[in-house]
Each structure stands twice: as C-alpha cells, then as structure tokens.
Scaffold this motif. Structure first.
Motif: not given
Length: 192
Positions: A19-35
């Motif tokens: 759900t939105r409150e879990k902010r998984v979409e923000a985590l995906l963006e961070v993971v893409a940068r970290l990769r």
C-alpha cells in the motif's frame, strides 16, 4: 522461495502490505540507484496488496525485473529473513511492526523509518539504522552504508538479537515480573 534470489546476490527485503503508506515505490527507486554501485543487489518484496501490479511495472521500468522477487503472502517470513543481508521498513506510517522484532531476533540488521512505534524497538546505530521517511537520500545512504560494511551489519544484527532476547525473551520477562513484584511488595510494606 528465498532461493529465488539470483545466485551470488546481496539481498535486502521489505515485508508488509503493498500500500502507499509502506512506500515500497520509493524503495524501488533507491534500489535502482544503489545497483549502479552494487550490481548484485536484489530486493525481496514479501507481502501483497493493491499496488503489486504497479510495483512490478515500476521494477520493469527501472530495469530491476530480474533483481526483484515478489514473494506474495507467506505464512512464515523467517526463511526470507534468514536469506537477507538486511530488512528495510521504509514506511511513512507504522504501528509496531512485528516483522522488525522477528528480524532483530534472528540477527538480521534493519533500516527503518523513524515513525510510529519503530523507534521503540530500533535504536539508531545500536541495533539498526533509522531514517526520515520523507528523505529518500537518507534511505539510500543508510542502505549503502550497511551493504558496504559487513562488520557493522554483524554488530547491529548481534545487538538486535541480544536486545530482543533481553526485552522480549523469557528471561527478560521473568526479571521484569520479579522486579514488579518486589516493587509491589515494598509499597505494600510501606502502606501498613
């Protein structure tokens, strides 16, 4: 299955409803940068919810399709936690997530948002790292720091395991109960 991670990958995971409150979409963006600096980084998303299809499409757009495992709902998260280098809880709103206690009890280091009841169980720099939920740069920095520093991951994991055992284990509960009885008996003695 936790074995679904690509061979030789560094695994991080998030557990919860999608759900939105879990902010998984923000985590995906961070993971893409970290990769870019950690090409073996993989993400396990354990849970389900209304954003699953949207998150899968986002992972594809970010070039993460082969590095993100959507585990769905699982009866027991412990096998997943045992395969992770660290657990992430990037939520914007939380109560007291039991999965953090489970991760800490297993010695799995955590990075979590400083919201709700999380700071009651995760002490920044002691048994995990806390970040502002509205600061993706802080999340990226904390994840990058832990992924690059194995001794720190081990130390935080061990401190987490010991802390959960002391606070929530049988010995800790017995000691707190005995202390409470001693206090009550002392008050009773003064009241006479």
């Amino acid at each position: 299955r936790p074995e679904a991670f690509p061979a030789g990958s560094r695994g991080i995971g998030v557990v919860g409803s999608l759900t939105r409150e879990k902010r998984v979409e923000a985590l995906l963006e961070v993971v893409a940068r970290l990769r870019s600096g950690l090409p073996t980084l993989s993400l396990a998303i354990v849970g389900d919810g209304p954003l699953r299809a949207e998150l899968a499409a986002q992972a594809d757009r970010l070039g993460l399709a082969g590095q993100v495992v959507f585990a769905g709902l699982v009866a027991d998260v412990r096998p997943w936690l045992g395969h992770l280098d660290l657990l992430v809880t990037p939520s914007g709103r939380e109560g007291l997530p039991i999965v953090l206690l489970e991760a800490l009890a297993m010695g799995c280091p955590v990075v979590a948002s400083r919201v709700g009841g999380i700071p009651e169980i995760v002490e920044d720099g002691v048994n995990g790292l806390l970040v502002d939920p509205d600061d993706p740069g802080a999340l990226e920095g904390a994840l990058g720091r832990l992924l690059a520093d194995e001794p720190l991951r081990r130390r935080l994991g061990e401190q987490g395991r010991q802390g959960v055992a002391a606070r929530f284990g049988l010995e800790g509960m017995l000691e707190r109960t005995a202390t409470l009885y001693r206090q009550l008996l002392a008050r009773r003695g003064r009241g006479r």
